[in-house]
Design a protein around this motif. Structure first.
Motif, PDB file in Angstrom:
ATOM      1  N   GLY A  89      40.453  32.041  34.300  1.00 28.14           N
ATOM      2  CA  GLY A  89      41.181  31.924  35.551  1.00 28.14           C
ATOM      3  C   GLY A  89      40.397  31.109  36.561  1.00 28.14           C
ATOM      4  N   HIS A  90      39.075  31.258  36.544  1.00 29.13           N
ATOM      5  CA  HIS A  90      38.207  30.513  37.459  1.00 29.13           C
ATOM      6  C   HIS A  90      38.285  29.015  37.193  1.00 29.13           C
ATOM      7  CE1 HIS A  90      34.403  29.009  39.223  1.00 29.13           C
ATOM      8  NE2 HIS A  90      34.604  29.969  40.104  1.00 29.13           N
ATOM      9  N   ASP A  91      38.265  28.612  35.924  1.00 31.98           N
ATOM     10  CA  ASP A  91      38.392  27.186  35.574  1.00 31.98           C
ATOM     11  C   ASP A  91      39.677  26.602  36.160  1.00 31.98           C
ATOM     12  OD1 ASP A  91      36.069  27.286  34.040  1.00 31.98           O
ATOM     13  OD2 ASP A  91      37.142  27.518  32.140  1.00 31.98           O
ATOM     14  N   LEU A  92      40.775  27.318  35.962  1.00 36.96           N
ATOM     15  CA  LEU A  92      42.080  26.813  36.383  1.00 36.96           C
ATOM     16  C   LEU A  92      42.201  26.722  37.897  1.00 36.96           C
ATOM     17  CD1 LEU A  92      44.042  28.845  33.725  1.00 36.96           C
ATOM     18  CD2 LEU A  92      44.169  26.351  33.942  1.00 36.96           C
ATOM     19  N   ILE A  97      46.639  22.672  32.479  1.00 39.67           N
ATOM     20  CA  ILE A  97      46.737  23.145  31.099  1.00 39.67           C
ATOM     21  C   ILE A  97      45.453  23.867  30.700  1.00 39.67           C
ATOM     22  CG2 ILE A  97      47.055  22.456  28.690  1.00 39.67           C
ATOM     23  CD1 ILE A  97      48.403  19.938  29.649  1.00 39.67           C
ATOM     24  N   ASN A  98      45.613  24.960  29.989  1.00 41.05           N
ATOM     25  CA  ASN A  98      44.487  25.627  29.335  1.00 41.05           C
ATOM     26  C   ASN A  98      44.319  24.959  27.978  1.00 41.05           C
ATOM     27  OD1 ASN A  98      42.698  27.287  27.998  1.00 41.05           O
ATOM     28  ND2 ASN A  98      43.757  29.196  28.479  1.00 41.05           N
ATOM     29  N   GLU A 151      42.534  21.506  32.314  1.00 40.22           N
ATOM     30  CA  GLU A 151      42.747  20.065  32.448  1.00 40.22           C
ATOM     31  C   GLU A 151      44.046  19.774  33.182  1.00 40.22           C
ATOM     32  OE1 GLU A 151      41.801  17.166  29.095  1.00 40.22           O
ATOM     33  OE2 GLU A 151      43.994  17.205  29.026  1.00 40.22           O
ATOM     34  N   VAL A 152      44.043  18.713  33.992  1.00 44.55           N
ATOM     35  CA  VAL A 152      45.282  18.204  34.590  1.00 44.55           C
ATOM     36  C   VAL A 152      46.014  17.418  33.502  1.00 44.55           C
ATOM     37  CG1 VAL A 152      46.290  16.703  36.346  1.00 44.55           C
ATOM     38  CG2 VAL A 152      44.252  18.056  36.883  1.00 44.55           C
TER      39      VAL A 152
END
Length: 312
Positions: A268-271, A261-262, A251-252
């Motif tokens: 890692g792909h999500d970020l 933010i995790n 999320e931003v």
């Protein structure tokens, strides 16, 4: 893996195969290091680099605060300097400190306070290590690392020990021009004598500002994008409608939208996908191409590659 380990030099430090890097990064995400090497000291590092086969890739990671590791992990040898071998701060000469590259920024600020040296309070608010600060010319509150550097020591990919002057570091905004294959091991920094109470007030102000404006208690990698000339990255991200944007478990930040933010088991792909989505939207709305400040290392999983700006 067995083949790689058999080709590596004998060390006094540690060699760990398939070492998870997720638990060494502030994001708590990403894949493993094929081999993680933590040298005992500079001599151990130099001997290892001298004997390391030229075809083995080498990646250096610090305290993991400004790092995104891709889910496929990092091939070859990943080097992480130990606190025991590279984590000391020692006064040397008038107004100068010799600082190991693994020293956390906050520890340096505290050591400078103890010595009555100003000019280091900004490090109190940077969640990283000195090696990374030297490499990227870390700065905050109008002060940059280059303003403190006298000289920097390191070890080359071939195992030679080298020293760079301030001018030879080639500093610019969030950048140094030193060879990328050099592992920084220590540096000499210079401060300005000042009353300790005044230094402590500066450090308290830095801490208060960070607590009030940044998601310091979240799993984050710090500032995500560099500030373009004449612009603030967070304002561009906000204007593009990305505050609070979420992809998977990433999320931003609502508090400061130049932070990712995790929030819920992000990969890692999500970020990285979230970051590239933000870059694409900022490009679309402002015409400005944001540059990553966070370092991204490693391989994507098969079929999961992410195009910069989503191919825009």
């Amino acid at each position: 893996m067995t083949n790689l380990l058999s080709r590596l030099p004998t060390v006094r430090g540690s060699l760990e195969p398939e070492r998870s890097l997720a638990d060494l990064t502030w994001f708590r995400a990403g894949g493993p290091a094929e081999v993680l090497f933590q040298p005992a000291d500079e001599a151990d590092l130099a001997a290892f680099m001298t004997g390391l086969p030229a075809d083995v890739p080498v990646t250096l990671v610090g305290l993991g605060s400004n790092l995104l590791v891709r889910d496929g992990g990092i091939r070859g040898v990943t080097i992480r300097l130990s606190q025991r071998g590279f984590g000391q701060v020692t006064p040397v000469g008038s107004n100068r400190l010799e600082v190991g590259a693994a020293v956390p920024d906050k520890k340096l600020a505290a050591a400078a306070l103890a010595e009555g040296l100003s000019g280091f309070a900004f490090y109190h608010g940077i969640p990283g290590g000195i090696g990374g600060a030297l490499r990227m010319n870390a700065g905050a509150h109008g002060v940059e690392t280059r303003q403190r550097v006298v000289e920097v020591r390191g070890v080359t990919r071939q195992g030679a020990r080298v020293t760079f002057s301030n001018a030879e570091m080639g500093y610019a905004y969030r950048h140094s021009g030193a060879p990328t294959d050099v592992v920084f091991t220590s540096c000499v920094l210079e401060g300005i004598p000042e009353d300790r109470d005044a230094i402590r007030r500066d450090m308290d102000a830095v801490a208060a500002h960070r607590e009030a404006s940044q998601p310091v208690r979240s799993r984050t990698g710090g500032s995500t994008f560099k500030n373009p000339d004449g612009h603030s990255a967070w304002k561009l991200v906000d204007a593009a409608g990305c505050r609070g944007l979420r992809i998977g478990g990433a999320e931003v930040s609502e508090m400061h939208c130049n932070f990712l933010i995790n929030v819920d088991g992000a990969t890692g792909h999500d970020l990285e996908l979230l970051g590239e989505t933000v870059r694409a939207r900022v490009l679309q709305t402002s015409g400005i191409r944001l540059e990553w400040e966070i370092k991204r290392f490693g391989d994507f999983l098969p079929g999961a590659a992410i195009e910069p700006f989503l191919g825009a």
